[in-house]
Design an enzyme around this catalytic site. Structure first.
Site, short mmCIF file in Angstrom:
data_model
loop_
_atom_site.label_atom_id
_atom_site.label_comp_id
_atom_site.label_asym_id
_atom_site.label_seq_id
_atom_site.Cartn_x
_atom_site.Cartn_y
_atom_site.Cartn_z
N GLU A 1 0.82 -1.21 0.00
CA GLU A 1 0.00 0.00 0.00
C GLU A 1 0.85 1.26 0.00
OE1 GLU A 1 -0.73 -2.70 1.71
OE2 GLU A 1 -2.81 -3.21 1.26
N HIS B 1 -10.60 -4.56 10.08
CA HIS B 1 -11.24 -4.43 8.76
C HIS B 1 -12.58 -3.70 8.87
CE1 HIS B 1 -8.30 -7.31 7.31
NE2 HIS B 1 -8.83 -7.33 6.11
#
Ligand code: TPP
Ligand code: TPP
Ligand code: MG
Ligand code: MG
Lengths: 334, 332, 334, 332
Positions: free
Chosen positions: D65, D134
């Site tokens: 990322e 998450h």
């Protein structure tokens, strides 16, 4: 593990099976039986959320864990059930956790991706790819500072090779000779993308460039994994520094239980080839029989027992109560 | 009574004293960071510690903020009490996964079975001519995250007392030091074991007409403004929450209810920052007693510029706080 | 650079100096003269904040930049003045930036650590160690997508080898064959810590493990740097992928201008050895004379001109006006 | 008039349509992220794009990322207009240096000479049984940072119109999609070129007694609560700021001045979050017209638990908003 694992039925096994290689067979079978029940729970829409199955990769967790002591540390991943079981977690509390029940290892707060258990040295599965590399290295840092002789194992998939923090902590571990073992499970896919599309160069060279002792093994061969792990854990325990074990493997099922149609990223043929020719359980069973360490009946018995154990564990978890509403605000701060 | 002796120390000396005392008291406490050992950090806050505690407890790291923060998380879980040094608060950007997804959540995710007793010492503050990537005050981010505690000392004594509490805390704590205070701010500091509980605000000056809530660097600014206000007959109370989380809401609310006016001042960016929370808490708790809206003063909504005349415009000053207070009091 | 740089006095040099090797000498001398003025400004307390001098490392920026075109990209670091000058930045606007004046490259908003200039392909110096590795790789990504034949150079110190993002972007550059050159300036120190205390294993192996072509050169030898860079830039421009150039060098002065007492981390003897035996400017000057490409007088002239150029630039910057108060809120959004 | 045709689309379809149209219009637009090509992301939002635009414009990345965000920053500076896909908003923690120290500041630090026209598409929201790593909604962090813009669409039409504006914007823009909406929320979406300017709030429902300010996922919750309130005779106005930065302060303030009561609802953690800023803005602007304090409702100050009965307690619901509104109205 060389120390006794946590489940009871182990003591009931006949004497001939009380051998390390047979024990590894049993552990692999237990993991597969566990995962089959997870899939079942998902299919029956009983399990909240998703789960990532370890089926096909059992030899790695087992081969590595059998080289560890109970108080050695592991960190695990989103695909972590096998690591936890091999390190001694009890299936009933694991299933309870997967169902979000209060009897689960984390009081239902963690779920499938966060099984953690101090009593077996399990620092926790992690839902962030690469998220536990620092933690495992830190556990090794403690072990060295405290001189308690422990070793930390960090499991991760080959997709985590994309996370820069791996190289940061391998550098630290190498500089400081930390007793940590990085176990890379290369099952060929980062989710739905083949690892060759995401991974340049040479995987083991990435570790050795940092002075970390690296080796690649057939991850479908529990003996190969175990022998390599024994060596690396021994080195680490003697203060000789970190190691990197690349295990080549395959996941038989989807990235997660809901990943059913996979043909856009891999062929049925490829899946079949691995299952037919490289299944770690079957291969190890054949070897055990060839070596005269077990016969067909003994292996069957192992399977039956494992299945029975997992069914009982599911039953326990299904019947277990939910956490109480007031639990939601507990454990935010210690 | 050596324990009640009070000396004048700089902010940096107070921080160092807290660390040294805790490291003597508890062999599990260790320091990890860049240039923390012989160099004693670029801010020279840790000078002398490596000489006393050695390089196994004062550990120089590579420039790997994510990596060594992660190591600290794991070390904290397994028996050590690491104090991590993140030189400039701006570099916290590299540690967010370790601190927010890991450290903050491990206790909860494990159902209380693992703990992460670690401290991150870092800096905040502008006006050092360090430009946009070395001048941020990012404490609001961490205050937003359940599982973390956030400390903002404004005096040498608070620095010592709060850092000792942070090190003894069983949770991950982020400890922000104003880098301009390290050697410039002196104050009385009790010798010996002296700690301040987390979550207790401090009235830095009593007053009756207006409440000035200041954090970290802005406490001195608020005190300066209070002096100016006194000269025009306005009595300002200066409150320092000292910890943003846990937050002593009652202290803020009670002061505002008493004075009926409040200004909150913080060096972080003004929008979606600490001032918003502090103002909201006061508005909620003191709504029916307030004469006017709570005024927020934070850093201008711009990256901090290098050029001195521009940089000086970006943060609240004694004068700007004085003006805002004067206006608020007049309006009432 | 092979294209003409931005300053005027270059055109005034005698014909015999109009040779690439002599030009490199001149560029190194200019950088050193610039940095000496920076130190002077700091000592006179005229410069706000700090600055990190490039003295001793000049051969790297010059040797690399001379292999680039004007529209090729660079990213630079906190120790970036040399990179910017070698890529064609004008000293007057650089000094203006260092003093926070409106005439500076960044309107005074960036300062010493953030010189940026689209007209010379300078994507910006960066105050975050490793902060520009993504940016340089992204510029190479654009170059490839747009097919404009440009190359991006990413300068960084060996301390930045500690930042995981380097390995992330080298992997990407290698996978996608991006035209990017990673130039690691190993001046032996991360601030006040020797690099061997922070850097395990083998530096070049860290790049080649990702399939990035890597080579190590004497960073005090501008010809060695230039020849390696030419080769690597050529490869990159032809679409043959990224490269990593490790340049071994030394900074003569402190980590920053205020770092005066250095004996706790390195000896005066070490500093003296580098200055006496491995000075890139002196070595290159001697070579030029030995080859008959320049005589003593010509080299002296270069030095005088450089000093004069820098003094004039400082004068310009000192006299230049501050930005206006209303500028503080400009340029937050485009 | 194909351009004014309106179809029912899911939220995911609307996002995909915006991307496809912009990619057709402008060859500089490209997509970078994990499993964005053949897989069309795990949320299947991008399905079909790689077939039309090929793998040079819809680029699968490694799980890096920070790395690919950094690449996008550099690519944006040099002629492309990348749209980055960060699968779960929680993974933004890995990109903070790239987005906050780099992307947000480059235009300013360079004195306006470089621009960073890029979009980060990512997700927020809990109740998906995805547990603490998450399920976060971290938009408040980005709204705090000058140089970034932050978009929070709540309907398919807004998603399309705002995403198109984001892609055409010359600045780094963070675009948050509620992952629970992708396939569950349908709504009318104009076909063809249709964009919504950033910084303009939308009145999702008019009302006179109370203002409910909702963002993203909480707009539907607010609308649901408004329906319940209607049944007991309370007329709620529902306002969606749509972009947290730039923020349409006037719309919020004017509505609150009209109704004299306000509740702000956001799925981020409740403390030091978006609700604090929105409440402070309303308190500042509508102070003298308010009957009571602005009420804030956000996620409980806990890491999001996995266990369904616990997770469902952590976020505001139609019922909890209804109760809070009823209380506020009764009290007045
Ligand atoms: C930082 C981060 N990025 C992305 C994801 C989403 N994600 C979950 S599993 C996965 C693939 C992991 O692949 P690999 O590491 O090879 O493990 P495997 O699933 O094959 O066991 C991804 C991208 C994540 N959880 N964390
Ligand atoms: C991410 C980050 N961490 C720490 C720093 C503080 N810092 C500035 S320069 C420096 C040392 C850099 O060493 P190196 O990369 O070798 O460059 P050199 O200064 O030797 O040229 C450090 C630690 C920083 N700017 N950014
Ligand atoms: Mg994999
Ligand atoms: Mg260096």
């Amino acid at each position: 593990m060389t120390s006794t694992p946590g489940t009871d039925d182990k003591e009931l096994l006949p004497a001939v099976l009380d051998d390390r290689w047979v024990e590894m067979y049993r552990q692999m079978v237990r993991i597969r039986a566990f995962e089959e029940q997870v899939n079942e729970l998902y299919t029956r829409a009983v399990m909240p959320g998703l789960a990532h199955l370890y089926i096909g990769e059992e030899a790695i967790a087992v081969g590595v864990s059998e080289s560890l002591h109970q108080d050695d540390y592991i960190t695990s991943t989103h695909r972590g059930h096998g690591h936890c079981l091999a390190k001694g977690a009890a299936p009933d509390r694991m299933f309870a956790e997967l169902l979000g029940k209060a009897a689960g290892y984390c009081h239902g707060k963690g779920g499938s991706m966060h099984i953690a258990d101090p009593s077996t040295g399990n620092l926790g599965a992690n839902a962030i790819v690469g998220g536990s590399m620092g933690i495992a290295t830190g556990a090794a840092f403690s072990a060295k500072q405290l001189g308690n002789g422990r070793v930390a194992v960090c499991y991760f998939g080959e997709g985590a090779l994309g996370q820069g923090v791996l190289y940061e902590v391998m550098n630290l571990a190498s500089l400081w000779s930390l007793p940590v073992l990085y176990v890379c499970e290369n099952n060929l896919y980062n989710e739905y993308t083949h690892f060759t599309e995401t991974t340049a160069g040479d995987i083991c060279a990435r570790a050795s460039a940092f002075g970390v002792c690296a080796e690649s093994v057939d991850g479908q061969d529990v003996r190969a994994v175990h022998e390599a792990a024994l060596l690396m854990v021994g080195r680490a325990r003697r203060g000789e520094g970190p190691a990197f074990l690349l295990c080549n493997t395959y996941r038989y099922t989807g990235h997660h239980v809901g990943d059913i149609s996979r043909e856009y990223y891999r062929s049925k043929q490829e899946e079949q080839d691995w299952k037919t020719h490289r299944d770690p359980i079957r291969r190890h069973g054949e070897w055990l029989m060839a070596e005269g360490l077990a016969d067909q009946a003994a292996l069957m018995a192992v399977e039956h027992e494992a299945r029975a154990e997992m069914l009982a564990a599911v039953e326990f978890a299904t019947a277990a109560p939910w956490p109480l509403p007031e639990d939601v605000e507990r454990h935010v701060y210690a | 009574m050596p324990d009640t002796e009070v000396r004048e120390l700089t902010f940096a000396q107070a921080v160092r004293e807290a660390l040294a005392e805790e490291m003597r008291r508890d062999s599990r406490v260790c320091i990890l960071g860049e240039d923390v050992a012989e160099a004693g950090t670029p801010f020279k806050v840790l000078s002398g510690l490596v000489e006393e505690f050695g390089t196994t407890r004062v550990v120089d790291t590579p420039i790997s903020e994510a990596g060594f923060c992660g190591v600290a998380v794991g070390a904290a879980m397994t028996g050590l009490r690491p104090v991590v040094d993140i030189m400039f608060g701006d570099f916290l950007t590299l540690t967010m996964d370790q601190l927010v997804n890991q450290a903050a959540k491990i206790h909860y995710m494990s159902g209380g079975r693992w703990k992460v007793p670690m401290v991150v010492r870092t800096t905040l503050g502008a006006t050092r001519r360090s430009a946009a990537q070395h001048s941020q005050s990012l404490h609001a981010w961490f205050s937003h995250v359940p599982g973390l505690k956030v400390i903002m000392p404004s005096t040498p004594a608070d620095a010592k007392g709060l850092l000792k509490s942070a090190i003894r805390d069983e949770n991950p704590v982020i400890f922000f030091e104003d880098k301009m205070m390290h050697h410039k701010l002196r104050g009385p500091v009790p010798a010996g074991d002296f700690s301040i509980p987390l979550g207790v605000a401090d009235v830095k000056r009593e007053g009756t007409d207006i409440t000035l809530v200041g954090t970290s660097s802005m406490v001195q600014v608020a005190l300066g403004a209070a002096t100016l206000l006194e000269q025009i007959g306005i009595s300002a109370e200066v409150i320092d929450p000292r910890t943003l989380w846990p937050l002593d809401e009652a202290a803020l609310v009670n002061s505002a209810r008493k004075t009926s006016r409040a200004i909150v001042i913080d060096e972080g960016y003004g929008r979606y920052g600490a001032t918003a929370e502090l103002a909201a808490v006061i508005s909620e708790g003191a709504f029916y007693d307030l004469d006017g809206p709570v005024i927020r003063m934070g850093a201008m909504h711009v990256p901090i510029p290098f050029s001195p005349p521009l940089e000086d415009l970006t943060v609240p000053t004694e004068n700007s706080v004085f003006e805002a207070a004067r206006k608020l009091c007049r309006r009432a």
